[in-house]
Write an enzyme that holds these catalytic residues in place. Structure first.
Site, PDB file in Angstrom:
ATOM      1  N   ARG A 166       0.836  -1.218   0.000  1.00  0.00           N
ATOM      2  CA  ARG A 166       0.000   0.000   0.000  1.00  0.00           C
ATOM      3  C   ARG A 166       0.873   1.273   0.000  1.00  0.00           C
ATOM      4  O   ARG A 166       0.570   2.246   0.685  1.00  0.00           O
ATOM      5  CB  ARG A 166      -0.938   0.039   1.219  1.00  0.00           C
ATOM      6  N   SER A 239     -10.499  -0.450   3.067  1.00  0.00           N
ATOM      7  CA  SER A 239      -9.783  -0.593   4.340  1.00  0.00           C
ATOM      8  C   SER A 239      -9.331   0.778   4.822  1.00  0.00           C
ATOM      9  O   SER A 239      -8.673   1.501   4.080  1.00  0.00           O
ATOM     10  CB  SER A 239      -8.549  -1.471   4.165  1.00  0.00           C
ATOM     11  N   GLU A 335      -4.874   4.307   6.173  1.00  0.00           N
ATOM     12  CA  GLU A 335      -4.510   3.960   4.794  1.00  0.00           C
ATOM     13  C   GLU A 335      -4.896   5.040   3.763  1.00  0.00           C
ATOM     14  O   GLU A 335      -4.055   5.414   2.946  1.00  0.00           O
ATOM     15  CB  GLU A 335      -5.127   2.594   4.459  1.00  0.00           C
TER      16      GLU A 335
HETATM   17  N1  EPU Z   1     -10.817 -10.231  10.262  1.00  0.00           N
HETATM   18  C1  EPU Z   1     -11.539 -10.252  11.420  1.00  0.00           C
HETATM   19  N2  EPU Z   1     -12.559  -9.371  11.568  1.00  0.00           N
HETATM   20  C2  EPU Z   1     -12.873  -8.474  10.626  1.00  0.00           C
HETATM   21  C3  EPU Z   1     -12.138  -8.446   9.431  1.00  0.00           C
HETATM   22  C4  EPU Z   1     -11.092  -9.326   9.276  1.00  0.00           C
HETATM   23  O1  EPU Z   1     -11.287 -11.040  12.309  1.00  0.00           O
HETATM   24  O2  EPU Z   1     -13.817  -7.717  10.836  1.00  0.00           O
HETATM   25  C5  EPU Z   1      -9.740 -11.196  10.108  1.00  0.00           C
HETATM   26  C6  EPU Z   1     -10.240 -12.514   9.570  1.00  0.00           C
HETATM   27  O3  EPU Z   1      -9.662 -13.537  10.309  1.00  0.00           O
HETATM   28  C7  EPU Z   1      -9.739 -12.611   8.165  1.00  0.00           C
HETATM   29  C8  EPU Z   1      -8.520 -11.710   8.201  1.00  0.00           C
HETATM   30  O4  EPU Z   1      -8.779 -10.729   9.195  1.00  0.00           O
HETATM   31  O5  EPU Z   1      -9.402 -13.896   7.817  1.00  0.00           O
HETATM   32  C9  EPU Z   1      -8.268 -11.009   6.884  1.00  0.00           C
HETATM   33  O6  EPU Z   1      -9.465 -10.372   6.479  1.00  0.00           O
HETATM   34  P1  EPU Z   1      -9.784 -10.066   4.940  1.00  0.00           P
HETATM   35  O7  EPU Z   1      -9.520 -11.255   4.105  1.00  0.00           O
HETATM   36  O8  EPU Z   1     -11.113  -9.421   4.887  1.00  0.00           O
HETATM   37  O9  EPU Z   1      -8.645  -9.058   4.521  1.00  0.00           O
HETATM   38  P2  EPU Z   1      -8.046  -7.779   5.263  1.00  0.00           P
HETATM   39  O10 EPU Z   1      -6.663  -8.140   5.701  1.00  0.00           O
HETATM   40  O11 EPU Z   1      -8.973  -7.250   6.269  1.00  0.00           O
HETATM   41  C10 EPU Z   1      -6.900  -6.926   3.068  1.00  0.00           C
HETATM   42  C11 EPU Z   1      -6.843  -5.653   2.260  1.00  0.00           C
HETATM   43  C12 EPU Z   1      -8.119  -5.491   1.443  1.00  0.00           C
HETATM   44  C13 EPU Z   1      -8.236  -6.690   0.523  1.00  0.00           C
HETATM   45  C14 EPU Z   1      -8.274  -7.968   1.363  1.00  0.00           C
HETATM   46  C15 EPU Z   1      -8.271  -9.217   0.528  1.00  0.00           C
HETATM   47  C16 EPU Z   1      -5.460  -4.116   3.525  1.00  0.00           C
HETATM   48  C17 EPU Z   1      -5.387  -2.869   4.344  1.00  0.00           C
HETATM   49  N3  EPU Z   1      -6.662  -4.503   3.142  1.00  0.00           N
HETATM   50  O12 EPU Z   1      -7.954  -6.768   4.015  1.00  0.00           O
HETATM   51  O13 EPU Z   1      -7.972  -4.320   0.651  1.00  0.00           O
HETATM   52  O14 EPU Z   1      -9.419  -6.613  -0.271  1.00  0.00           O
HETATM   53  O15 EPU Z   1      -7.093  -8.022   2.198  1.00  0.00           O
HETATM   54  O16 EPU Z   1      -7.018  -9.381  -0.051  1.00  0.00           O
HETATM   55  O17 EPU Z   1      -4.414  -4.707   3.232  1.00  0.00           O
HETATM   56  C18 EPU Z   1      -8.394  -1.960   0.673  1.00  0.00           C
HETATM   57  O18 EPU Z   1      -7.171  -1.803   0.665  1.00  0.00           O
HETATM   58  O19 EPU Z   1      -9.188  -0.991   0.638  1.00  0.00           O
HETATM   59  C19 EPU Z   1      -8.933  -3.313   0.710  1.00  0.00           C
HETATM   60  C20 EPU Z   1     -10.243  -3.564   0.787  1.00  0.00           C
END
Ligand code: EPU
Length: 339
Positions: A166, A239, A335
């Site tokens: 990012r 995010s 972010e």
């Molecule tokens: N999780 C929770 N609670 C929540 C959300 C997430 O416990 O409310 C935990 C879950 O265990 C889940 C893990 O976090 O398995 C990861 O969650 P998720 O797959 O939703 O991904 P993220 O790490 O929250 C990142 C990116 C997203 C991208 C997704 C999928 C960042 C800051 N965000 O989110 O990007 O779509 O991975 O690859 O790296 C964005 O940048 O705007 C964005 C949406």
């Protein structure tokens, strides 16, 4: 065609949070000449130039004393095609997801995991957009930008962009480079990335055994639509925090109390923690204060239920940051660009 300059324009429709703020001056640039004209006009009005794409990575906290320039240039072209590898160039104002769909319709692989990301092509390199195990840098070949200091066009190679999670040179040198068009290398041969999170599972649930890139795109659209609010219905900027990098020692300290901590190895004794997990565990998921809230399905996403101001959203973010620091000793970095 020359630039259509407007004064005192509401930016509500131009930021995905749907925050109501005004721009002193506003224009849309459809080509390089109009971009240069905007730069000249900003200078003659003694105002800074603020360039926006889809406005989907932006939190506006007050009226913008600037000439706000929305990039509206369009055009996608194939520059080289050796039957396998295909070099594609797209103008900055192209909306990202339709560009992904265009590539899939051409039988080109590579962008499927980046389906349904809001924003524009020109904004994608700013924060090296990424999802489901793929980042823009994995497909990136180069871009052309205008140097706002000298007015020259400059081509950047992959290495010169200094992409990181990012992050990029363009984010670090904010206000210097104005991205005009981006070049990506796609492939007629599929090399699908299915390992990240629930992608494989979702394809199986869809009854697909030998997926194509279009199938992967559909699976990712389905996953995203379930968890991430559509900005057209509920204002948000995706995010709101980065997933923080912490040392293994810090992760172990947290894990001693929370065995179900979610994190991914990030090299050299580091772990990338799921910020969504931290925020949910701290009790913020679904929290609402006035019209500013934490999405009830994805704790990493702040939402505007209607009339929240940028300041209210930022105040909520600050409360969350302070709480995560106090509870877990982890610093969350915001972010989107806060203005
Ligand atoms: N999780 C929770 N609670 C929540 C959300 C997430 O416990 O409310 C935990 C879950 O265990 C889940 C893990 O976090 O398995 C990861 O969650 P998720 O797959 O939703 O991904 P993220 O790490 O929250 C990142 C990116 C997203 C991208 C997704 C999928 C960042 C800051 N965000 O989110 O990007 O779509 O991975 O690859 O790296 C964005 O940048 O705007 C964005 C949406």
């Amino acid at each position: 065609m020359s630039l259509h300059l407007q004064s005192e324009v509401s930016l509500k429709a131009f930021n995905s949070f749907g925050v109501e703020v005004g721009a002193r001056l506003f224009a849309q640039a459809h080509n390089d000449d109009e971009v240069r004209e905007a730069l000249r006009l900003a200078e003659s009005h003694d105002l800074p130039l603020l360039v926006i794409g889809g406005g989907s990575n932006l939190l506006l906290t007050r009226d913008v004393e600037a000439l706000v320039l929305r990039m509206a240039s369009r055009g996608i072209r194939i520059l080289e095609d050796d039957g396998e590898r295909v070099l594609v160039e797209a103008e900055a104002g192209e909306p990202w997801h339709p560009f992904v769909l265009w590539s899939l319709e051409q039988g080109l692989n590579g962008l499927e995991n980046l389906s349904l990301i809001p924003g524009t092509v020109g904004a994608a390199p700013m924060q090296n957009i990424g999802a489901y195990g793929v980042e823009l840098k994995d497909l990136f070949v180069g871009l052309t930008a205008l140097d706002r200091q000298g007015g020259e066009l400059r081509d950047f190679s992959l290495d010169e962009c200094a992409f990181a999670y990012r992050d990029s040179l363009f984010k670090r040198e904010a206000g210097r480079w104005l991205i005009l068009r981006v070049r990506l290398q796609l492939s007629r041969v599929a090399a699908l990335r299915l390992d990240y999170g629930p992608v494989r599972q979702r394809l199986a649930a869809m009854g697909i055994e030998a997926p194509t890139a279009s199938d992967v795109s559909r699976a990712i659209c389905a996953i995203r639509s379930e968890k991430l609010p559509d900005p057209a219905e509920l204002g948000n900027a995706g995010s709101f925090f980065k997933n923080p990098l912490v040392s293994n020692a810090v992760a172990e300290r947290i894990r001693a109390e929370h065995a179900d901590l979610v994190g991914y190895p990030a090299g050299e004794g580091l772990l990338k923690l799921a910020a969504g997990w931290l925020i949910e565990r701290a009790g913020w998921k679904g929290f609402r204060d006035g019209d500013a809230g934490v999405h009830r399905l994805q704790a990493l996403v702040l939402v505007n239920y209607g009339q929240a101001s940028g300041e209210q959203l930022l105040a909520l973010a600050r409360r969350i940051q302070a709480d995560i620091q106090a509870r877990f000793g982890v610093e969350l970095e915001i972010e989107p660009n806060v203005l």
